[in-house]
Design an enzyme around this catalytic site. Structure first.
Site, PDB file in Angstrom:
ATOM      1  N   ARG A 171      27.765   3.414  70.121  1.00  0.00           N
ATOM      2  CA  ARG A 171      28.608   4.352  70.472  1.00  0.00           C
ATOM      3  C   ARG A 171      28.428   5.680  70.165  1.00  0.00           C
ATOM      4  NH1 ARG A 171      28.269   1.652  74.936  1.00  0.00           N
ATOM      5  NH2 ARG A 171      29.757   0.174  75.581  1.00  0.00           N
ATOM      6  N   HIS A 174      22.436   7.021  78.024  1.00  0.00           N
ATOM      7  CA  HIS A 174      22.990   6.335  77.319  1.00  0.00           C
ATOM      8  C   HIS A 174      23.403   5.371  78.592  1.00  0.00           C
ATOM      9  CE1 HIS A 174      27.079   4.500  76.915  1.00  0.00           C
ATOM     10  NE2 HIS A 174      26.608   2.887  77.136  1.00  0.00           N
TER      11      HIS A 174
HETATM   12  P1  NAP Z   1      28.534  -7.965  68.287  1.00  0.00           P
HETATM   13  O1  NAP Z   1      27.664  -9.459  68.976  1.00  0.00           O
HETATM   14  O2  NAP Z   1      29.606  -7.884  68.790  1.00  0.00           O
HETATM   15  O3  NAP Z   1      27.669  -7.574  67.382  1.00  0.00           O
HETATM   16  C1  NAP Z   1      28.474  -6.610  66.458  1.00  0.00           C
HETATM   17  C2  NAP Z   1      28.493  -6.067  65.020  1.00  0.00           C
HETATM   18  O4  NAP Z   1      29.009  -5.069  64.907  1.00  0.00           O
HETATM   19  C3  NAP Z   1      28.654  -7.324  64.326  1.00  0.00           C
HETATM   20  O5  NAP Z   1      27.614  -7.841  63.317  1.00  0.00           O
HETATM   21  C4  NAP Z   1      30.166  -7.207  63.600  1.00  0.00           C
HETATM   22  O6  NAP Z   1      30.027  -7.640  62.289  1.00  0.00           O
HETATM   23  C5  NAP Z   1      29.287  -5.447  63.461  1.00  0.00           C
HETATM   24  N1  NAP Z   1      30.301  -4.573  62.675  1.00  0.00           N
HETATM   25  C6  NAP Z   1      31.785  -4.867  63.416  1.00  0.00           C
HETATM   26  N2  NAP Z   1      32.154  -3.914  63.051  1.00  0.00           N
HETATM   27  C7  NAP Z   1      31.726  -3.719  61.860  1.00  0.00           C
HETATM   28  C8  NAP Z   1      32.680  -2.766  61.124  1.00  0.00           C
HETATM   29  N3  NAP Z   1      33.748  -1.958  60.831  1.00  0.00           N
HETATM   30  N4  NAP Z   1      31.599  -2.916  59.605  1.00  0.00           N
HETATM   31  C9  NAP Z   1      30.312  -3.519  59.544  1.00  0.00           C
HETATM   32  N5  NAP Z   1      30.277  -3.464  60.402  1.00  0.00           N
HETATM   33  C10 NAP Z   1      31.020  -4.216  62.115  1.00  0.00           C
HETATM   34  O7  NAP Z   1      27.935  -6.807  69.805  1.00  0.00           O
HETATM   35  P2  NAP Z   1      27.032  -6.732  70.391  1.00  0.00           P
HETATM   36  O8  NAP Z   1      26.221  -7.642  71.850  1.00  0.00           O
HETATM   37  O9  NAP Z   1      25.586  -6.538  69.237  1.00  0.00           O
HETATM   38  O10 NAP Z   1      27.128  -5.120  70.665  1.00  0.00           O
HETATM   39  C11 NAP Z   1      27.221  -4.122  70.323  1.00  0.00           C
HETATM   40  C12 NAP Z   1      27.262  -2.529  70.675  1.00  0.00           C
HETATM   41  O11 NAP Z   1      25.676  -2.247  71.006  1.00  0.00           O
HETATM   42  C13 NAP Z   1      28.267  -2.965  71.913  1.00  0.00           C
HETATM   43  O12 NAP Z   1      30.011  -2.738  71.437  1.00  0.00           O
HETATM   44  C14 NAP Z   1      27.782  -1.293  72.712  1.00  0.00           C
HETATM   45  O13 NAP Z   1      29.193  -0.532  71.994  1.00  0.00           O
HETATM   46  C15 NAP Z   1      26.682  -1.578  72.510  1.00  0.00           C
HETATM   47  N6  NAP Z   1      25.653  -1.028  73.296  1.00  0.00           N
HETATM   48  C16 NAP Z   1      24.771  -0.156  73.740  1.00  0.00           C
HETATM   49  C17 NAP Z   1      24.426  -0.090  74.748  1.00  0.00           C
HETATM   50  C18 NAP Z   1      23.079   1.463  75.113  1.00  0.00           C
HETATM   51  O14 NAP Z   1      22.572   0.888  76.303  1.00  0.00           O
HETATM   52  N7  NAP Z   1      23.416   2.131  74.468  1.00  0.00           N
HETATM   53  C19 NAP Z   1      23.937  -1.823  76.150  1.00  0.00           C
HETATM   54  C20 NAP Z   1      24.642  -2.685  75.086  1.00  0.00           C
HETATM   55  C21 NAP Z   1      25.953  -2.421  74.260  1.00  0.00           C
HETATM   56  P3  NAP Z   1      30.608  -8.604  62.280  1.00  0.00           P
HETATM   57  O15 NAP Z   1      29.103 -10.131  62.502  1.00  0.00           O
HETATM   58  O16 NAP Z   1      30.691  -9.827  60.963  1.00  0.00           O
HETATM   59  O17 NAP Z   1      31.455  -9.758  63.296  1.00  0.00           O
HETATM   60  C1  GLV Z   2      26.772  -0.399  77.711  1.00  0.00           C
HETATM   61  O1  GLV Z   2      26.636   0.008  76.810  1.00  0.00           O
HETATM   62  C2  GLV Z   2      27.299  -1.283  77.242  1.00  0.00           C
HETATM   63  O2  GLV Z   2      28.650  -1.234  76.321  1.00  0.00           O
HETATM   64  O3  GLV Z   2      26.495  -2.582  77.725  1.00  0.00           O
END
Ligand code: NAP
Ligand code: GLV
Length: 314
Positions: free
Chosen positions: A229, A277
């Site tokens: 983000r 994005h």
């Molecule tokens: P997720 O499964 O919830 O994983 C989040 C990870 O971040 C977990 O490993 C978590 O740690 C870690 N985390 C959270 N807070 C933290 C902190 N304070 N310090 C260190 N680590 C921390 O989420 P996801 O599905 O992988 O998605 C991640 C993010 O990608 C989304 O929230 C979104 O913002 C972004 N995204 C972007 C796009 C795009 O098109 N650019 C698309 C989709 C998603 P723990 O394992 O210990 O809980």
């Molecule tokens: C895109 O940014 C998502 O959070 O899926």
């Protein structure tokens, strides 16, 4: 009983058509038309307008149309009902493609060859680092981070991950919390950010973090890829590190302000790659299928999957 589609910036009719095909007996309503607020049991949201979900007395669940939920928690009048997010192989695969693509671009020095082609300059270069000699560090070892890590390992990169809680992932060096951050950064040549935006993570990619990245790596200095983000990054600090040469390049899919303003220096900086994005877009077919299955689960009395924790913010 109806499903309300509440989104800004996306084509709501594409989503309505997809949901209607999957849930033929459920009225699908949108914010742009009159609808019975008492009939709304479910909301599917992407950046709904602040306060627009207040006053839905029979609401049972809110579904984020993306993996991130920061857009939901930004609404101070968000109803207190369970919130589920996207965890889906289509979205995950798209993100891993993006991460592998840009790590390979830096490994194979493609930005440099793009510039050389513009200049019609043939500079043969025999110093080509092997993937195994390049250390990728993934911040955020969740659904997306772990899949990207596996696929980078297939390409041969030396991969580590950093998360909030300690993790054991086969074949991966893992670090956790503020106490693990220094060692994690010190072994990182390409930093990949896949963190959620929460009060804790806002501004994480700042001058202090960038100064901790490895300067002794095979790429001649560190690179940054942020597809998490925009609120995670301090853009002035990234630009300062690029200009100082302590950061060699940055690929950014997300920004402090989106769309990226026309006067942002990121657009024209020679060491910056900008994407709009869409590292992992929510494809209506895949995501409506996931959310429709979630609604059918609830209707059958089964628990919701991929529920987020409002106290953690992800
Ligand atoms: P997720 O499964 O919830 O994983 C989040 C990870 O971040 C977990 O490993 C978590 O740690 C870690 N985390 C959270 N807070 C933290 C902190 N304070 N310090 C260190 N680590 C921390 O989420 P996801 O599905 O992988 O998605 C991640 C993010 O990608 C989304 O929230 C979104 O913002 C972004 N995204 C972007 C796009 C795009 O098109 N650019 C698309 C989709 C998603 P723990 O394992 O210990 O809980
Ligand atoms: C895109 O940014 C998502 O959070 O899926």
């Amino acid at each position: 009983m109806s499903l309300l589609l509440a989104m800004t910036g996306w084509h709501v009719e594409d989503w309505r058509a997809r949901f209607q095909a999957l849930l033929p007996d459920m009225p699908i309503v949108t914010l742009g038309e009159p609808f019975d607020r008492r009939a709304v049991h479910y909301v599917a949201s992407w950046k709904h307008p602040e306060g627009s979900l207040a006053g839905l007395p029979n609401l049972a669940a809110v579904f984020s149309l993306g993996a991130g939920v920061d857009h939901l928690f930004a609404d101070t009048r968000l109803p207190e009902v369970p919130i589920a997010r996207v965890v889906d192989p289509d979205l995950t695969t798209r993100m891993s493609e993006y991460v592998v693509l840009h790590c390979l671009r830096y490994l194979r020095q493609q930005p440099r060859y793009d510039r050389q082609q513009i200049d019609k300059s043939w500079e043969d270069d025999r110093d080509q680092p092997a993937a195994r000699s390049v250390r990728v560090g993934i911040m955020g070892l969740g659904e997306l981070g772990q899949d990207a890590a596996r696929k980078l390992q297939v390409m041969g990169f030396d991969v580590a991950g950093w998360s909030r809680s300690a993790k054991t992932v086969e074949g991966l060096a893992t670090f956790a919390g503020t106490e693990g951050m220094t060692a994690f950064l010190a072994r990182t040549d390409i930093l990949v950010s896949l963190l959620p935006l929460t009060p804790e993570t806002r501004g994480t990619i700042n001058a202090t973090l960038l100064a901790g990245l490895a300067q002794d790596g095979r790429l001649g200095g560190p690179f940054l890829i942020n597809a998490g983000r925009g609120g995670l990054q301090v853009e002035a600090d990234i630009l300062a590190a690029l200009d100082a040469g302590t950061l060699k390049g940055a690929t950014l899919d997300v920004f402090e302000i989106e769309p990226l303003p026309a006067d942002s220096p990121l657009w024209t900086h020679p060491a910056v790659t900008v994407t709009p994005h869409n590292a992992a877009m929510s494809e209506p077919e895949a995501i409506a299928t996931l959310i429709s299955a979630q609604i059918r689960r609830l209707e059958a009395g089964e628990p919701l999957e991929h529920v987020v924790d409002p106290t953690r913010g992800y």
